[in-house]
Write an enzyme that holds these catalytic residues in place. Structure first.
Site, short mmCIF file in Angstrom:
data_model
loop_
_atom_site.label_atom_id
_atom_site.label_comp_id
_atom_site.label_asym_id
_atom_site.label_seq_id
_atom_site.Cartn_x
_atom_site.Cartn_y
_atom_site.Cartn_z
N THR A 197 4.39 -16.75 89.80
CA THR A 197 4.48 -17.42 88.51
C THR A 197 5.06 -18.80 88.72
OG1 THR A 197 4.91 -15.31 87.39
CG2 THR A 197 5.47 -17.32 86.18
N THR A 248 10.61 -15.49 85.06
CA THR A 248 9.81 -15.07 86.21
C THR A 248 10.33 -13.70 86.65
OG1 THR A 248 8.98 -15.73 88.40
CG2 THR A 248 11.30 -16.18 87.94
#
Length: 341
Positions: A197, A248
């Site tokens: 991510t 994340t």
């Protein structure tokens, strides 16, 4: 005696005072003297992404344009596996998710989109061109094509194909903590880049905040699995009066606590960005109990004054900062289980 003339005079003074006060209030909403544009993003890869954003911020550009351009750098990369170079789901398909949000609570996202190089830009089109917030799957792809986005070939990258074939030997789904960080990724083929991510939030010269998040999600996930990244309030949230946050790590557990929105709300109560992130990570740890040691969840936050901070469940999380005084800065963060800072 309080005459009509005195009443008119007093109300005139009061009106003038209110007018002056209103002007002062507007002025107070501007950034304090010395605050400069700033962008922060997740992981080591954020160093490269931040430079894409900084090219816009440094010219007085809008934070929204900066956070889109910044994560597009990562989407273009074949190294960190955000974008079409990513590892596929367990059926062999690469599906991408992205979200974006501006200073006016406008937001857009796409989920499980295939064959589109820049899902973050499609997410922005959803925000600007439709009455919706999220489009998914085939519908998201159809919308992208209608907006002029090119359909890329239905083919895995060379690295992803090798990794996928290796994974098929065991078909074991076991996400690895901090796999987003290339330096921490194990060398064994098939374990590398299990998910990734890039999340980014920025403050521009006008004092406005925006954020973006883009991901390939968990590699070898079940077909149709969705994480937190495209979900406004989970993987990303922006409140221009308070701050901007992105997340994340294991998306399922970010979703459970409406992670990014929760961090913003703690900042609204007066907590610093770091302390606000810490509060939500502690909430995740409490919910997961003993299983918390098997996952990673982390948040980065930027408040209205340009102050930033982060906190993670496990050690090893890093985030990148770019501002006029220090254009390339990679910071380690404190963590719940190994509070090294």
């Amino acid at each position: 005696m309080y005459s009509r003339r005195k009443f008119i005079a007093s109300t005139t003074v009061a009106a003038a005072a209110l007018s002056t006060g209103f002007k002062r209030l507007i002025a107070a909403e501007k950034l304090p003297a010395g605050i400069k544009p700033i962008v922060i993003s997740t992981w080591d890869e954020g160093l490269n992404a931040n430079q894409g954003a900084w090219e816009i911020l440094n010219k007085g550009g809008r934070a929204l344009d900066a956070v889109e351009a910044g994560v597009m750098v990562t989407e273009n990369s074949q190294n960190c596996c955000v974008g079409l170079g990513a590892n596929p789901d367990r059926d062999g398909f690469v599906t991408l998710d992205a979200s974006i949000m501006d200073e006016n609570f406008n937001c857009g996202s796409v989920a499980a989109i295939e064959r589109i190089k820049h899902p973050i830009s499609v997410a922005r089109k959803v925000m600007e061109k439709t009455p919706h917030v999220m489009l998914v799957g085939q519908g998201a792809q159809q919308f992208a094509v209608s907006q002029g986005f090119k359909l890329e070939p239905l083919k895995l990258s060379d690295d992803a194909e090798k990794t996928y074939k290796n994974w098929l030997k065991t078909s074991e789904y076991k996400p690895i903590v901090n796999i987003e960080n290339q330096k921490a990724a194990p060398a064994k083929l098939g374990d590398k880049y299990n998910h990734d991510t890039i999340g980014m939030v920025a403050l521009d010269a006008n004092g406005n905040l925006s954020g973006s998040c883009t991901t390939s999600g968990m590699a070898f996930k079940m077909r149709g699995r969705l994480g937190d990244s495209p979900i406004i309030g989970a993987g990303l949230y922006v409140d221009n009066e308070v701050g901007a946050v992105t997340a994340t790590g294991q998306g399922e557990d970010v979703i459970r606590v409406a992670g990014s929105h929760s961090v913003v709300e703690f900042m609204r109560q007066g907590l610093s960005p770091r302390e606000a992130c810490k509060k939500v990570v502690e909430r995740v740890a409490k919910i997961k109990g003993a299983k918390a040691k098997d996952i990673q969840v982390a948040f980065i936050a930027l408040n209205k004054n340009g102050e930033h901070g982060a906190y993670a469940l496990q050690k090893g999380f890093t985030y990148s900062v770019c501002d006029k005084n220090n254009q390339k800065q990679l910071l380690k963060t404190s963590s719940y289980f190994d509070n090294e800072l």
